[in-house]
Structure formats: C-alpha cells, structure tokens
Design an enzyme around this catalytic site. Structure first.
Site, short mmCIF file in Angstrom:
data_model
loop_
_atom_site.label_atom_id
_atom_site.label_comp_id
_atom_site.label_asym_id
_atom_site.label_seq_id
_atom_site.Cartn_x
_atom_site.Cartn_y
_atom_site.Cartn_z
N ARG A 1 -1.20 7.11 27.73
CA ARG A 1 -0.92 7.72 26.43
C ARG A 1 0.18 7.02 25.63
O ARG A 1 0.38 7.31 24.47
CB ARG A 1 -0.54 9.20 26.61
CG ARG A 1 0.72 9.38 27.43
CD ARG A 1 0.92 10.80 27.92
NE ARG A 1 2.14 10.89 28.70
CZ ARG A 1 2.27 10.48 29.96
NH1 ARG A 1 1.25 9.95 30.59
NH2 ARG A 1 3.42 10.59 30.59
N ARG B 1 0.83 -1.22 0.00
CA ARG B 1 0.00 0.00 0.00
C ARG B 1 0.86 1.26 0.00
O ARG B 1 0.43 2.32 -0.43
CB ARG B 1 -0.92 0.02 1.22
CG ARG B 1 -1.87 -1.14 1.31
CD ARG B 1 -2.84 -1.16 0.13
NE ARG B 1 -3.92 -2.12 0.36
CZ ARG B 1 -3.83 -3.43 0.15
NH1 ARG B 1 -2.71 -3.95 -0.33
NH2 ARG B 1 -4.86 -4.21 0.40
N CYS C 1 4.31 18.54 31.13
CA CYS C 1 3.32 17.47 31.31
C CYS C 1 3.15 17.11 32.77
O CYS C 1 2.13 16.58 33.18
CB CYS C 1 3.72 16.24 30.50
SG CYS C 1 3.74 16.56 28.74
N CYS D 1 21.25 34.09 16.23
CA CYS D 1 20.99 32.89 17.04
C CYS D 1 22.32 32.28 17.49
O CYS D 1 23.19 32.03 16.66
CB CYS D 1 20.20 31.87 16.23
SG CYS D 1 20.04 30.27 17.06
N ASN E 1 11.63 16.97 27.93
CA ASN E 1 12.14 18.15 28.64
C ASN E 1 12.92 19.06 27.70
O ASN E 1 13.56 18.60 26.74
CB ASN E 1 12.99 17.74 29.84
CG ASN E 1 14.31 17.15 29.41
OD1 ASN E 1 15.28 17.87 29.20
ND2 ASN E 1 14.35 15.83 29.23
N ALA F 1 5.41 8.89 24.95
CA ALA F 1 4.23 8.93 24.09
C ALA F 1 4.59 9.26 22.65
O ALA F 1 4.13 8.61 21.71
CB ALA F 1 3.24 9.96 24.63
ZN LIG Z 1 18.84 29.16 15.41
#
Ligand SMILES: [Zn+2]
Length: 338
Positions: free
Chosen positions: A67, A8, A184, A240, A127, A35
C-alpha cells in the site's frame, strides 16, 4: 513562452498563478511516512509546496509495499528508513523543492520542536497515542493540522483548526484503551482507502495553505469497500480537555524514558529523554567491545549472545527478541544508557 511545470494548476482558477506562488513558499510537516504520509508527501511535492519535513521512525519493510506506493523492493533490501527513502524518491520527481527527512520517534520531548516553523502539519500516523499527542501539541502552539486515519477499508479526515473548530478529541472522545479498537495490525488495511484519505488530506492542506473558502469545516468519513463518503458536523466541546481547557496531559507527561511494544514485531522500542546529553558516536564506539556492531548512515545494529538491537542517532533503540518491556529496559540500561 515555455509552459511551466505547474501550468495545469495555475490555470485551475481556485489556485491560479498567485496561489501557485503561495504554495511554493509554503512549509508543511508530515508526521508518519507510511501509506498516508508518503502519498500526501508525493502529492504536495507534485503541487510544488516549497518545503516538506518528513518524519518517521521506521524502516521500509516488505509488508509496506502492498500500500505504500513510493517504496521499492530495493528500499527493503537496503533497510532504508521510510523518511529517507521517501525523500530520495520524491527528490527525483521534484528537485525544485526542499525536503528534509527526520528519522525520529515523535514523543512528548521532541514534538513541539518538530512542528515549529511550518504552516500546516499533516497526520500520516499509524497509532492513536501519537495522534492524541499531536493534537495537544498543535492546540498548544496554535498550529493547524490535517487529521487522517485509515483501518480496514474505512477512513476519516478532519481539519483541526485551533481556536476555530473542534479538535481530534472532540471528534474521537478520550483515547480508548489499547487493544479495545481495531488497528491495521489487527484487521488489516487496503491500498484504495489509504489513497482516498491521502487525497483528501492533500487537498485540504492545499486549501488551508491558500486560505481558501472551500476548506472543509466538517469531518469526512468514507469506506472504499462499502462505497460511501459522508460529511458530518462535529461540535467543539467546551469541556474538551484539549481545545476547551487547554490541558496537555500527554505533552506534559514526560518520563525519564519510555518503552513501547512494536505491533507485529517481537520487539520493544526504548526512547530516552532527549536532554541533549546522548553521544551516539561514543556509545557506538563502546559497543564495539561488547559484540558485533554494524553501522550504516542511519542506524547501528548490535548483536551478541545476550542482546540484539538497532540504535538510532537520537538515542532511541529497538530491542529485538525480548519477552517484555522490562527486559528491553534492562538491555537498554546495560548497553546504551550506561
Ligand atoms: Zn477538543
């Protein structure tokens, strides 16, 4: 001619027989087998991705079953590590692929080694600290990674393509201070959103493996309770620190050992520097003179009047019932790192 397992998928024209062969030769590492990670691993195994490396430090617990679809009550009873439990369940569904389970804590010492020899890394983490570390490691090594995160009923997905697009830090900004954002453990999480996010992550992974033109270049934000899915552009920030300046402060911040409190548990994890000198068998042997020792295939539990911990072959320990990280370090120094 008999129709094969992947029929498929082979008649789905963006994949086709050629794409299927590529998937079967592909190698994917999934970090965090909760999860998200377990669900992504299951889908990629169904799709026939040839090699999966499943990395997780935790043991299956009862609260995971709400979950984390792969796991069973028997896994909880047997205290199986998540990576190993997932490997065993997935191997029953597809025995034609190679699956490697690694029961380790991902940290600055080992992360670069853990993500070598793979085409894509998929984020199944719980985390932000480890995610930011993964973001640095992937940028430094030019490895593509699929970010996915969930909390409550909401989630987010973005492909992080080093050298091409924005990174996790461009999307989320500097790492927020611990306790200043929802997790969570504080606001919970529902199963439908983990499955939606995992599905997007699995689809993006398949597209990336096939160099598809349909690879998503935007971030995706969705909420299963508020019923929306949004796509939005993220700019690559030239300032950044990670993808703009290639400064890897977390990766290079290697302490001799570090301690982390484990959310939802009365416990601290102590991880020593992995310099190859840790002799698991010798330490376990020595512990036998100090208290009650139970060793299974994956870890050793130790108990006496003063200490109660689980020790893993990688040298990491989860110290139970201690009031602080300092106390955990003291026990670690006395019984393990001595
Ligand atoms: Zn970046």
């Amino acid at each position: 001619m008999a129709v094969g397992r992947y029929h498929r998928q082979e008649i789905f024209y963006p994949i086709g027989p050629e794409g299927q062969k590529k998937l079967q030769q592909a190698r994917v590492c999934i970090i965090g087998i909760g999860a998200l990670g377990a669900s992504v691993a299951n889908m990629l195994a169904q799709a026939g991705v040839g090699y999966l490396r499943l990395i997780d430090r935790d043991i299956v617990e009862l609260t995971n079953l709400q979950r984390q679809a792969l796991f069973t009550e028997a896994d909880v009873e047997q205290q199986l590590p998540k990576a190993e439990a997932a490997r065993a369940h997935i191997a029953q569904m597809n025995s034609e692929i190679e699956i490697e389970a690694k029961i380790v804590d991902v940290n600055p010492y080992n992360i670069e080694k853990l993500i070598t020899d793979v085409d894509i890394v998929v984020d199944g983490l719980d985390n932000l600290e480890t995610r930011y570390l993964l973001n640095e490691a992937c940028d430094k090594n030019g490895i593509r990674y699929v970010y996915g995160g969930v909390v409550g009923s909401g989630g987010m997905v973005m492909n992080v393509l080093p050298g091409e697009g924005p990174c996790l830090e461009c999307l989320l900004g500097p790492l927020p201070e611990e306790g200043s954002y929802d997790t969570c453990d504080t606001v919970g999480v529902i199963s439908p959103i983990t499955n939606i996010v995992a599905s997007y992550e699995a689809a993006e992974t398949m597209k990336l493996l096939l160099d598809s033109e349909s690879v998503c270049r935007q971030a995706i934000s969705m909420d299963a309770w508020d019923s929306y899915t949004e796509f939005f552009d993220v700019d690559k920030d030239p300032e950044c620190p990670v993808c703009g300046k290639h400064q890897y402060t977390r990766l290079e911040h290697r302490q001799k050992s570090y301690t982390a409190s484990l959310c939802g548990h009365d416990a601290y994890q102590v991880t020593p520097e992995d310099d190859g000198s840790f002799d698991y068998e010798a330490v376990v042997q020595a512990l036998k003179g100090e208290g009650e020792v139970k060793k299974n295939k994956f870890f050793t539990t130790f108990k006496n009047d003063e200490a109660d911990f689980k020790l893993f072959p990688d040298g990491r320990a989860i110290i139970n019932e201690v009031p602080s990280g300092d106390e955990a370090q003291k026990i670690f120094a006395k019984y393990i790192d001595c």
